[in-house]
Design an enzyme around this catalytic site. Sequence first.
Site, short mmCIF file in Angstrom:
data_model
loop_
_atom_site.label_atom_id
_atom_site.label_comp_id
_atom_site.label_asym_id
_atom_site.label_seq_id
_atom_site.Cartn_x
_atom_site.Cartn_y
_atom_site.Cartn_z
N GLY A 12 -7.04 0.17 6.37
CA GLY A 12 -7.11 -0.59 5.13
C GLY A 12 -8.33 -1.48 5.00
N SER A 13 -9.46 -1.05 5.56
CA SER A 13 -10.64 -1.93 5.45
C SER A 13 -11.13 -2.03 4.00
CB SER A 13 -11.76 -1.48 6.39
OG SER A 13 -12.29 -0.25 5.99
N ASN A 14 -10.98 -0.95 3.22
CA ASN A 14 -11.34 -1.05 1.79
C ASN A 14 -10.39 -1.97 1.04
OD1 ASN A 14 -13.68 0.75 0.89
ND2 ASN A 14 -12.58 2.07 2.31
N LYS A 91 -1.59 10.88 1.12
CA LYS A 91 -0.70 11.78 0.40
C LYS A 91 -1.24 12.08 -1.00
CE LYS A 91 2.42 11.85 3.58
NZ LYS A 91 2.50 13.01 4.43
N ILE A 93 -1.15 12.30 -4.92
CA ILE A 93 -0.48 11.47 -5.93
C ILE A 93 0.34 12.40 -6.82
CG2 ILE A 93 -0.81 9.84 -7.85
CD1 ILE A 93 -1.57 8.78 -5.03
N ASN A 107 -10.03 6.44 -6.68
CA ASN A 107 -10.05 6.82 -5.27
C ASN A 107 -11.47 6.67 -4.75
OD1 ASN A 107 -9.15 7.92 -2.77
ND2 ASN A 107 -10.03 9.89 -3.33
N HIS A 109 -14.05 8.15 -1.72
CA HIS A 109 -14.17 9.27 -0.78
C HIS A 109 -15.50 9.11 -0.02
CE1 HIS A 109 -13.32 13.26 0.76
NE2 HIS A 109 -14.61 13.54 0.60
N ASP A 150 -9.43 14.83 -4.50
CA ASP A 150 -10.87 14.49 -4.61
C ASP A 150 -11.54 15.16 -5.80
OD1 ASP A 150 -10.55 13.11 -2.18
OD2 ASP A 150 -10.98 14.92 -1.03
N GLU A 179 -18.98 1.67 1.09
CA GLU A 179 -17.67 1.65 0.42
C GLU A 179 -17.20 0.20 0.16
OE1 GLU A 179 -14.61 4.19 2.07
OE2 GLU A 179 -16.12 5.42 3.04
C1 GRF Z 1 -12.45 5.55 3.75
O1 GRF Z 1 -13.52 6.17 4.38
C2 GRF Z 1 -12.23 6.14 2.38
O2 GRF Z 1 -13.40 6.63 1.81
C3 GRF Z 1 -11.29 7.29 2.65
O3 GRF Z 1 -10.45 6.84 3.67
C4 GRF Z 1 -11.11 5.83 4.45
C5 GRF Z 1 -10.20 4.65 4.46
O4 GRF Z 1 -10.65 3.66 5.32
N1 GRF Z 1 -10.61 7.70 1.45
P1 GRF Z 1 -9.94 2.24 5.33
O5 GRF Z 1 -8.46 2.47 5.64
O6 GRF Z 1 -10.15 1.61 4.00
O7 GRF Z 1 -10.62 1.49 6.45
#
Ligand code: GRF
Length: 210
Positions: A12-14, A91, A93, A107, A109, A150, A179
């Site tokens: 969940g870093s994003n 998963k 959607i 999303n 990617h 995607d 990201e």
């Molecule tokens: C990211 O590289 C994102 O592009 C992909 O999954 C990864 C998730 O990383 N869809 P995080 O869990 O947000 O660290």
Amino acid sequence: MKKIAIFASGGGSNFKAIYEKIISGYIPAEISIVVSDNPNCGAIKFAKKNTLSTFIINKTQYPNLNTRNMILKQNLIKAEVDLICLAGYMKMIPINIVLHFENKILNIHPALLPDFGGKGFYGMKVHEAVIQSNATESGATIHFVDDKYDHGPIVAQEKVIIELDDTANSLAERVLSIEHRIYPELVKAFCENRIIWENNQPKIEVVIDN
Ligand code: GRF
């Protein structure tokens, strides 16, 4: 103020990058629900630590597919969600969610879609495939979600040059830092109603501060 649902299955870093920009007031929104198929993932732990509301949806909780999809939709409606951000959600959607939240699901990617996307291209597999292909550039893509992996309309892309000594790991690290910068920007643009649709293509309206 827009209400956001985060969908995440991993670290969940994003999600954290978006959350921090919300907390600082940079993104005018609140996270009303964090959804995952994995109750033990880092994203859910982080959500709980920060007293965000969480919802676990998987076969163990709801074995019947139709019930599962219906309950997910009910929970998103109950949380008054305006925007769904997929942030490492593993998963597909379900179509009932795609239709109900049309043009409201983003999303991210870790490659330059349409290349290196689709079923099987997730996590490090993406970067390994990019390195093996001898591509000279990769990057991150943010797109709206439709009923295929995607696949929906692309709203932002940023490139990185692949160096000769790059490995999947070093590339992943550089792409991830992109990201963390562009996803919060896109979420901010959405929350400020700055994503404009023209001929079924999304465009970001840029605000220039004088
Ligand atoms: C990211 O590289 C994102 O592009 C992909 O999954 C990864 C998730 O990383 N869809 P995080 O869990 O947000 O660290």
